[in-house]
Write a protein that holds these residues in place. Structure first.
Motif, PDB file in Angstrom:
ATOM      1  N   ASN A 133      14.287 -36.539  27.853  1.00 15.32           N
ATOM      2  CA  ASN A 133      13.356 -35.239  27.888  1.00 15.32           C
ATOM      3  C   ASN A 133      12.205 -35.401  28.812  1.00 15.32           C
ATOM      4  OD1 ASN A 133      14.705 -34.108  25.397  1.00 15.32           O
ATOM      5  ND2 ASN A 133      13.742 -35.981  24.354  1.00 15.32           N
ATOM      6  N   GLN A 215      16.971 -32.782  25.348  1.00 13.96           N
ATOM      7  CA  GLN A 215      17.550 -32.301  24.072  1.00 13.96           C
ATOM      8  C   GLN A 215      16.271 -31.714  23.063  1.00 13.96           C
ATOM      9  OE1 GLN A 215      19.251 -35.533  22.131  1.00 13.96           O
ATOM     10  NE2 GLN A 215      20.894 -35.542  23.299  1.00 13.96           N
ATOM     11  N   GLU A 216      15.150 -31.910  23.597  1.00 17.03           N
ATOM     12  CA  GLU A 216      13.890 -31.230  22.859  1.00 17.03           C
ATOM     13  C   GLU A 216      13.793 -29.749  23.259  1.00 17.03           C
ATOM     14  OE1 GLU A 216      10.359 -33.545  23.327  1.00 17.03           O
ATOM     15  OE2 GLU A 216      11.062 -35.100  22.224  1.00 17.03           O
ATOM     16  N   PRO A 217      13.572 -29.055  22.495  1.00 13.28           N
ATOM     17  CA  PRO A 217      13.402 -27.361  22.716  1.00 13.28           C
ATOM     18  C   PRO A 217      12.472 -27.121  23.742  1.00 13.28           C
ATOM     19  CG  PRO A 217      13.316 -27.811  20.098  1.00 13.28           C
ATOM     20  CD  PRO A 217      13.137 -29.180  20.748  1.00 13.28           C
ATOM     21  N   ASP A 218      11.247 -27.781  23.760  1.00  5.92           N
ATOM     22  CA  ASP A 218      10.134 -27.756  25.032  1.00  5.92           C
ATOM     23  C   ASP A 218      10.871 -28.040  26.403  1.00  5.92           C
ATOM     24  OD1 ASP A 218       8.462 -26.649  23.364  1.00  5.92           O
ATOM     25  OD2 ASP A 218       7.401 -28.332  22.797  1.00  5.92           O
ATOM     26  N   ARG A 220      14.078 -27.925  27.380  1.00  2.70           N
ATOM     27  CA  ARG A 220      15.527 -27.263  27.582  1.00  2.70           C
ATOM     28  C   ARG A 220      15.476 -26.404  29.007  1.00  2.70           C
ATOM     29  NH1 ARG A 220      17.371 -24.847  21.811  1.00  2.70           N
ATOM     30  NH2 ARG A 220      17.951 -26.766  21.007  1.00  2.70           N
TER      31      ARG A 220
END
Length: 273
Positions: A133, A215-218, A220
Motif C-alpha cells: 500500500n 489493498q487499502e481504500p485510500d 487503490r
C-alpha cells in the motif's frame, strides 16, 4: 480492374479491423449515458443524456483519490523507466564488450518471465519490508518489470545512430555524459514517445499488481476502484461504463499528442537488435 478490386479488399479489411475497436467503444458510450432502468438494446444510443452514472461512479468508487493514486504511480514509474532505460542502453549499444552482451542478454531474457509466476514471493517480500500500500513499492514493481522492454527498444534505436556523431562530439571536447545528454538523447525522441505510450498505458490500466499490493481504500488505483462495482449478485454496469470512460481519457490524450512519434519509434527500434 485488379487494382480496384485489391483496393476494395484492403478497405474492407481495414474497416473490419477498425470495427473491432470502435464497436466496444460505442457500446461503452451507450451504456454510460443510459439510465439503468432503461431496458432498450445496448446497440441503441439513448435519446437523452443521463449523466448521473458519472456522478455516482465518481462518488461511490472514490475516483478522485483513485485518479490521484494512478497518476502519481504512472508518472513516477514512466519517468524512472525512461531515465534508467536510456542511460543503460547507451553503453550497451555503443560498447559491445562480452560483459555488455551478457548484460543485454539478461535484460532481453527477462521479457519472457511472466510476472504472475513470481507473485507469491513478491507478495511475501513486500509484506516483510513494509512496501504494501505504498507508492514506492508499486512504482519499483512497475519499473522492474517494464525496464527490460525499454532497454531493448532504446538499445536497438541507438544502434541506428551513426557513430560518427560520437566521434565528432568527442573531438570537440564533449565528455561521455555530455555526448549522451547533448547529442544522443535528443535523437531518441521517437522511441522515447513509443516507450512512454506503451508503459503509461500499461501502468495506468494495471490491475493484477494493484489488486494485490494496493489493498487499502485510500491506496487503490482506478481499475481496482471500478472493480468494487462488481458484486456477487449484481453489477452496476452504468457506473462501470462511465467510470471506464473517464479512466480512458488520459490514455487517449497522451496517444493523440504523441502518435506522430509512435510508429517512427517502433519501426526504427526494430531495425537492429
Amino acid at each position: 480492374m485488379k487494382h480496384r478490386k485489391r483496393t476494395w479488399i484492403y478497405t474492407f479489411i481495414g474497416f473490419a479491423v477498425a470495427s473491432v475497436h470502435i464497436i466496444p467503444f460505442y457500446i461503452l458510450l451507450t451504456v454510460s449515458f443510459k439510465d439503468m432502468r432503461d431496458m432498450s438494446s445496448k446497440w441503441l444510443f439513448p435519446g437523452y443524456w443521463f449523466t448521473d452514472n458519472f456522478v455516482s461512479a465518481w462518488q461511490n468508487a472514490r475516483l478522485g483519490q483513485a485518479f490521484l493514486n494512478t497518476g502519481v504511480i504512472t508518472i513516477l514509474s514512466v519517468v524512472l523507466i525512461l531515465a534508467f532505460g536510456s542511460l543503460a542502453a547507451f553503453p550497451l549499444a555503443r560498447y559491445q564488450s562480452k560483459l555488455n552482451k551478457w548484460v543485454y542478454g539478461i535484460f532481453v531474457s527477462a521479457l519472457i518471465v511472466p510476472p504472475l509466476t513470481i507473485l507469491v514471493p513478491l507478495y511475501k517480500l513486500f509484506v516483510d519490508i513494509g512496501f504494501m500500500n505504498t507508492y514506492l513499492g508499486i512504482v519499483l514493481l512497475h519499473v522492474t518489470f517494464q525496464l527490460s522492454m525499454a532497454i531493448f527498444l532504446y538499445t536497438s534505436f541507438i544502434g541506428t545512430i551513426p557513430r560518427e556523431l560520437d566521434e565528432a562530439a568527442m573531438i570537440d571536447g564533449a565528455t561521455r555524459t555530455g555526448l549522451f545528454f547533448r547529442i544522443i538523447f535528443p535523437l531518441l525522441k521517437p522511441v522515447t514517445a513509443t516507450i512512454l505510450i506503451m508503459n503509461a498505458n500499461s501502468i495506468w490500466n494495471d490491475y493484477q499488481f494493484s489488486l494485490f499490493f494496493l489493498q487499502e481504500p485510500d491506496a487503490r488505483t482506478i481499475t481496482v476502484a471500478l472493480s468494487s462495482f462488481f458484486g456477487e449478485n449484481s453489477a452496476q454496469i452504468g457506473w462501470i461504463a462511465s467510470g471506464s470512460l473517464l479512466a480512458a481519457i488520459p490514455s487517449i490524450l497522451v496517444y493523440i499528442f504523441l502518435q506522430k512519434y509512435f510508429v517512427d519509434g517502433i519501426s526504427a527500434g526494430a531495425v537492429k537488435g
